[in-house]
Design a protein around this motif. Structure first.
Motif, mmCIF file in Angstrom:
data_model
loop_
_atom_site.group_PDB
_atom_site.id
_atom_site.type_symbol
_atom_site.label_atom_id
_atom_site.label_comp_id
_atom_site.label_asym_id
_atom_site.label_seq_id
_atom_site.Cartn_x
_atom_site.Cartn_y
_atom_site.Cartn_z
ATOM 1 N N ASP A 55 0.754 -1.366 0.013
ATOM 2 C CA ASP A 55 0.098 -0.128 -0.002
ATOM 3 C C ASP A 55 0.420 1.057 -0.211
ATOM 4 O O ASP A 55 0.525 2.108 0.708
ATOM 5 C CB ASP A 55 -0.849 0.117 0.860
ATOM 6 C CG ASP A 55 -1.617 1.317 1.176
ATOM 7 O OD1 ASP A 55 -2.036 1.361 0.016
ATOM 8 O OD2 ASP A 55 -2.386 1.862 2.065
ATOM 9 N N HIS A 56 2.177 1.362 -0.754
ATOM 10 C CA HIS A 56 2.866 3.045 -0.982
ATOM 11 C C HIS A 56 3.367 2.510 -2.335
ATOM 12 O O HIS A 56 3.866 0.779 -2.830
ATOM 13 C CB HIS A 56 4.424 2.212 0.082
ATOM 14 C CG HIS A 56 4.022 3.157 0.856
ATOM 15 N ND1 HIS A 56 4.000 4.633 0.984
ATOM 16 C CD2 HIS A 56 5.951 4.100 -0.173
ATOM 17 C CE1 HIS A 56 4.887 5.537 1.086
ATOM 18 N NE2 HIS A 56 6.230 4.872 0.955
ATOM 19 N N HIS A 57 3.337 3.389 -3.527
ATOM 20 C CA HIS A 57 3.182 3.553 -4.563
ATOM 21 C C HIS A 57 4.776 4.599 -5.140
ATOM 22 O O HIS A 57 4.378 5.590 -5.134
ATOM 23 C CB HIS A 57 2.006 4.034 -5.234
ATOM 24 C CG HIS A 57 1.057 2.854 -5.018
ATOM 25 N ND1 HIS A 57 0.680 2.636 -3.557
ATOM 26 C CD2 HIS A 57 0.391 1.916 -5.118
ATOM 27 C CE1 HIS A 57 -0.471 2.116 -3.326
ATOM 28 N NE2 HIS A 57 -0.304 1.637 -4.211
ATOM 29 N N ALA A 72 8.339 8.568 -2.628
ATOM 30 C CA ALA A 72 8.546 9.244 -1.107
ATOM 31 C C ALA A 72 6.971 9.627 -0.565
ATOM 32 O O ALA A 72 6.295 8.827 -1.446
ATOM 33 C CB ALA A 72 8.241 11.417 -2.052
ATOM 34 N N THR A 73 6.623 9.257 0.075
ATOM 35 C CA THR A 73 5.475 8.794 1.656
ATOM 36 C C THR A 73 4.534 10.184 1.406
ATOM 37 O O THR A 73 5.136 11.427 1.918
ATOM 38 C CB THR A 73 5.802 9.324 3.060
ATOM 39 O OG1 THR A 73 6.939 7.659 2.645
ATOM 40 C CG2 THR A 73 4.586 8.482 3.428
ATOM 41 N N HIS A 74 4.269 10.633 0.479
ATOM 42 C CA HIS A 74 2.662 11.833 0.207
ATOM 43 C C HIS A 74 2.741 12.214 0.994
ATOM 44 O O HIS A 74 2.512 13.729 1.894
ATOM 45 C CB HIS A 74 2.172 11.236 -0.529
ATOM 46 C CG HIS A 74 2.448 10.753 -1.881
ATOM 47 N ND1 HIS A 74 2.465 9.736 -2.610
ATOM 48 C CD2 HIS A 74 3.448 11.145 -2.669
ATOM 49 C CE1 HIS A 74 2.765 9.222 -3.376
ATOM 50 N NE2 HIS A 74 3.773 10.518 -4.149
ATOM 51 N N SER A 75 2.321 11.981 2.150
ATOM 52 C CA SER A 75 0.604 12.252 3.266
ATOM 53 C C SER A 75 1.657 12.471 4.529
ATOM 54 O O SER A 75 1.911 13.188 5.180
ATOM 55 C CB SER A 75 0.276 10.352 4.211
ATOM 56 O OG SER A 75 1.130 9.669 4.313
HETATM 57 C C1 H2B Z 1 -4.503 5.321 2.167
HETATM 58 C C2 H2B Z 1 -3.595 4.410 1.553
HETATM 59 O O1 H2B Z 1 -2.097 4.314 2.673
HETATM 60 C C3 H2B Z 1 -2.749 5.765 1.130
HETATM 61 O O2 H2B Z 1 -3.390 7.175 0.438
HETATM 62 C C4 H2B Z 1 -1.166 5.499 0.248
HETATM 63 C C5 H2B Z 1 -1.346 4.900 -0.991
HETATM 64 N N1 H2B Z 1 -0.094 4.428 -1.574
HETATM 65 C C6 H2B Z 1 1.015 6.169 -0.924
HETATM 66 N N2 H2B Z 1 1.674 6.093 -1.273
HETATM 67 C C7 H2B Z 1 3.269 6.909 -1.360
HETATM 68 N N3 H2B Z 1 4.042 7.348 -1.962
HETATM 69 N N4 H2B Z 1 2.659 7.762 -0.507
HETATM 70 C C8 H2B Z 1 1.424 7.773 -0.359
HETATM 71 O O3 H2B Z 1 1.492 8.595 1.376
HETATM 72 C C9 H2B Z 1 0.740 6.675 -0.154
HETATM 73 N N5 H2B Z 1 -0.263 6.908 0.290
#
Ligand code: H2B
Length: 98
Positions: A55-57, A72-75
């Motif tokens: 769950d990371h893209h 990068a971790t968008h959140s």
């Molecule tokens: C709900 C879910 O965990 C998020 O939307 C995930 C999905 N994939 C993601 N991928 C990346 N690279 N950063 C994120 O913050 C992220 N958030």
């Protein structure tokens, strides 16, 4: 919740990765050249499965047989352990394909 790595922690993590990753606390990137377009797309397909599992893209740029990955971790607005784990998995897949 994963914390954004500081410069020192990031340097240590990058040194432990098999691939040639570069970047800063905002994002890390690496490129990979595959034998051809079909092989490059196959790698992207395998990475898609892993990204869903984690769950990371990654962001992925595809130019013929050259792939560029950006993690990068968008959140969190930067590079966290989740990106290092994703980078490790990307390296494994590229390693098996080249
Ligand atoms: C709900 C879910 O965990 C998020 O939307 C995930 C999905 N994939 C993601 N991928 C990346 N690279 N950063 C994120 O913050 C992220 N958030």
């Amino acid at each position: 919740m994963a914390k954004v790595l500081d410069t020192d922690a990031l340097r240590g993590e990058l040194a432990g990765l098999e691939g040639d990753w570069a970047g800063d606390s905002t994002a890390i990137t690496r490129t990979a050249e595959l034998p051809g377009f079909v092989e490059a797309i196959a790698v992207v397909d395998r990475i898609a499965v892993v990204a869903e599992e984690l769950d990371h893209h990654p962001d992925i740029d595809i130019r013929w047989r050259t792939l560029t990955f950006r993690c990068a971790t968008h959140s969190e607005g930067g590079v966290t352990e989740r990106d290092i784990e994703l980078a490790r998995r990307i390296d494994e897949i590229i390693g098996a394909a080249t």
